[in-house]
Design a protein around this motif. Structure first.
Motif, PDB file in Angstrom:
ATOM      1  N   LEU A  73       6.954  -2.152  -6.418  1.00 38.97           N
ATOM      2  CA  LEU A  73       6.497  -1.082  -7.117  1.00 38.97           C
ATOM      3  C   LEU A  73       7.011  -0.514  -8.058  1.00 38.97           C
ATOM      4  O   LEU A  73       6.408  -0.249  -9.072  1.00 38.97           O
ATOM      5  N   LEU A  74       8.339  -0.493  -8.103  1.00 42.84           N
ATOM      6  CA  LEU A  74       9.053  -0.003  -9.230  1.00 42.84           C
ATOM      7  C   LEU A  74       9.012  -0.742 -10.564  1.00 42.84           C
ATOM      8  O   LEU A  74       9.294  -0.474 -11.712  1.00 42.84           O
ATOM      9  N   TYR A  75       8.687  -2.039 -10.258  1.00 40.86           N
ATOM     10  CA  TYR A  75       8.725  -3.131 -11.343  1.00 40.86           C
ATOM     11  C   TYR A  75       7.272  -3.228 -11.745  1.00 40.86           C
ATOM     12  O   TYR A  75       7.090  -4.385 -12.752  1.00 40.86           O
ATOM     13  N   GLY A  76       6.274  -2.648 -11.428  1.00 42.56           N
ATOM     14  CA  GLY A  76       5.052  -2.690 -11.719  1.00 42.56           C
ATOM     15  C   GLY A  76       3.982  -3.527 -11.159  1.00 42.56           C
ATOM     16  O   GLY A  76       3.043  -4.021 -11.640  1.00 42.56           O
ATOM     17  N   THR A  77       4.598  -4.202  -9.985  1.00 42.94           N
ATOM     18  CA  THR A  77       3.527  -5.271  -9.270  1.00 42.94           C
ATOM     19  C   THR A  77       3.344  -4.638  -7.755  1.00 42.94           C
ATOM     20  O   THR A  77       4.213  -3.817  -7.501  1.00 42.94           O
ATOM     21  N   ASP A  78       2.304  -5.191  -7.224  1.00 44.65           N
ATOM     22  CA  ASP A  78       1.894  -4.515  -5.990  1.00 44.65           C
ATOM     23  C   ASP A  78       1.983  -5.576  -4.984  1.00 44.65           C
ATOM     24  O   ASP A  78       1.713  -5.612  -3.805  1.00 44.65           O
ATOM     25  N   ALA A 118       1.287   3.929  -2.552  1.00 45.51           N
ATOM     26  CA  ALA A 118       1.582   3.002  -3.652  1.00 45.51           C
ATOM     27  C   ALA A 118       1.004   3.940  -4.947  1.00 45.51           C
ATOM     28  O   ALA A 118       1.793   3.883  -5.937  1.00 45.51           O
ATOM     29  N   GLU A 119      -0.262   4.068  -4.940  1.00 43.67           N
ATOM     30  CA  GLU A 119      -0.782   4.976  -6.003  1.00 43.67           C
ATOM     31  C   GLU A 119      -0.157   6.115  -6.531  1.00 43.67           C
ATOM     32  O   GLU A 119       0.289   6.481  -7.566  1.00 43.67           O
ATOM     33  N   ALA A 120       0.332   6.989  -5.435  1.00 43.71           N
ATOM     34  CA  ALA A 120       0.821   8.198  -5.584  1.00 43.71           C
ATOM     35  C   ALA A 120       2.330   8.028  -6.386  1.00 43.71           C
ATOM     36  O   ALA A 120       2.715   8.795  -7.354  1.00 43.71           O
ATOM     37  N   LEU A 121       2.960   6.852  -5.957  1.00 47.50           N
ATOM     38  CA  LEU A 121       4.535   6.662  -6.423  1.00 47.50           C
ATOM     39  C   LEU A 121       4.431   6.323  -7.627  1.00 47.50           C
ATOM     40  O   LEU A 121       4.880   6.517  -8.640  1.00 47.50           O
ATOM     41  N   GLN A 122       3.361   5.284  -8.089  1.00 50.05           N
ATOM     42  CA  GLN A 122       3.087   4.698  -9.131  1.00 50.05           C
ATOM     43  C   GLN A 122       2.913   5.862 -10.382  1.00 50.05           C
ATOM     44  O   GLN A 122       3.417   6.165 -11.426  1.00 50.05           O
ATOM     45  N   ALA A 123       1.966   6.961  -9.758  1.00 56.05           N
ATOM     46  CA  ALA A 123       1.694   8.059 -10.692  1.00 56.05           C
ATOM     47  C   ALA A 123       2.874   8.882 -10.889  1.00 56.05           C
ATOM     48  O   ALA A 123       3.071   9.263 -12.193  1.00 56.05           O
ATOM     49  N   ALA A 124       3.681   9.166  -9.899  1.00 55.80           N
ATOM     50  CA  ALA A 124       4.889   9.810 -10.049  1.00 55.80           C
ATOM     51  C   ALA A 124       5.852   9.111 -11.224  1.00 55.80           C
ATOM     52  O   ALA A 124       6.430   9.712 -12.083  1.00 55.80           O
ATOM     53  N   LEU A 125       6.093   8.065 -10.965  1.00 55.80           N
ATOM     54  CA  LEU A 125       6.616   6.937 -12.083  1.00 55.80           C
ATOM     55  C   LEU A 125       6.345   7.275 -13.480  1.00 55.80           C
ATOM     56  O   LEU A 125       7.051   7.421 -14.348  1.00 55.80           O
ATOM     57  N   GLY A 126       4.920   7.347 -13.622  1.00 57.52           N
ATOM     58  CA  GLY A 126       4.458   7.730 -15.116  1.00 57.52           C
ATOM     59  C   GLY A 126       4.880   9.133 -15.676  1.00 57.52           C
ATOM     60  O   GLY A 126       5.146   9.166 -16.601  1.00 57.52           O
ATOM     61  N   TRP A 127       4.947  10.000 -14.626  1.00 58.56           N
ATOM     62  CA  TRP A 127       5.113  11.454 -15.138  1.00 58.56           C
ATOM     63  C   TRP A 127       6.463  11.631 -15.199  1.00 58.56           C
ATOM     64  O   TRP A 127       6.911  12.484 -16.039  1.00 58.56           O
ATOM     65  N   THR A 148       0.874  -1.349   0.046  1.00 55.57           N
ATOM     66  CA  THR A 148      -0.031  -0.137   0.009  1.00 55.57           C
ATOM     67  C   THR A 148       0.806   1.209   0.053  1.00 55.57           C
ATOM     68  O   THR A 148       0.195   2.424  -0.251  1.00 55.57           O
ATOM     69  N   ALA A 149       2.100   1.171   0.278  1.00 62.81           N
ATOM     70  CA  ALA A 149       2.767   2.208   0.513  1.00 62.81           C
ATOM     71  C   ALA A 149       4.442   1.905   0.247  1.00 62.81           C
ATOM     72  O   ALA A 149       4.749   0.830   0.729  1.00 62.81           O
ATOM     73  N   ALA A 150       5.304   2.977  -0.275  1.00 57.60           N
ATOM     74  CA  ALA A 150       6.710   2.535  -0.187  1.00 57.60           C
ATOM     75  C   ALA A 150       7.178   3.576   0.995  1.00 57.60           C
ATOM     76  O   ALA A 150       6.657   4.511   1.353  1.00 57.60           O
ATOM     77  N   TYR A 151       8.429   3.153   1.824  1.00 51.52           N
ATOM     78  CA  TYR A 151       8.968   3.891   2.671  1.00 51.52           C
ATOM     79  C   TYR A 151      10.395   4.047   2.464  1.00 51.52           C
ATOM     80  O   TYR A 151      11.076   3.052   2.065  1.00 51.52           O
ATOM     81  N   PHE A 152      10.866   5.217   2.791  1.00 50.08           N
ATOM     82  CA  PHE A 152      12.228   5.710   2.666  1.00 50.08           C
ATOM     83  C   PHE A 152      12.740   5.924   4.116  1.00 50.08           C
ATOM     84  O   PHE A 152      12.374   7.039   4.472  1.00 50.08           O
TER      85      PHE A 152
END
Length: 97
Positions: free
Chosen positions: A54-59, A78-87, A17-21
């Motif tokens: 998430l960087l490889y297109g899977t959840d 996760a959705e926000a990260l995937q959108a940013a990767l698309g931009w 659901t999310a990525a953590y840095f």
């Protein structure tokens, strides 16, 4: 966000659901064995992120992500990260480093 000791951030087979840095402390990445025990297969600290699939297109991941040493992290849905990767295609290259 605060990372309390033993908090589970990623569950095997469940949607990520999310990525953590991680900014301080560290996370353990565990593979859960058939007998229920876990074996540590990696650590995530300031140099990495939890949620790499998430960087490889899977959840989903086969690994559990758990706080091993308390600290702080930046969290992105996760959705926000995937959108940013698309931009920004260059974002994915930078994160994979």
């Amino acid at each position: 966000m605060e990372l309390p000791f033993r908090q589970i951030l990623q569950t095997p087979g469940q949607p990520i659901t999310a990525a953590y840095f991680v900014e301080s402390g560290f996370l353990s990445m565990l593979i859960i064995l058939e007998d229920g025990d876990g074996a540590e297969v990696g650590l995530v600290g300031r140099e990495g992120m939890l949620g790499l699939p998430l960087l490889y297109g899977t959840d989903r991941s086969d690994l559990e992500g758990i706080v091993q040493c308390p600290g702080m992290a930046l969290r992105i849905e996760a959705e926000a990260l995937q959108a940013a990767l698309g931009w920004s295609p260059s974002l994915q290259r930078r994160l994979l480093r």
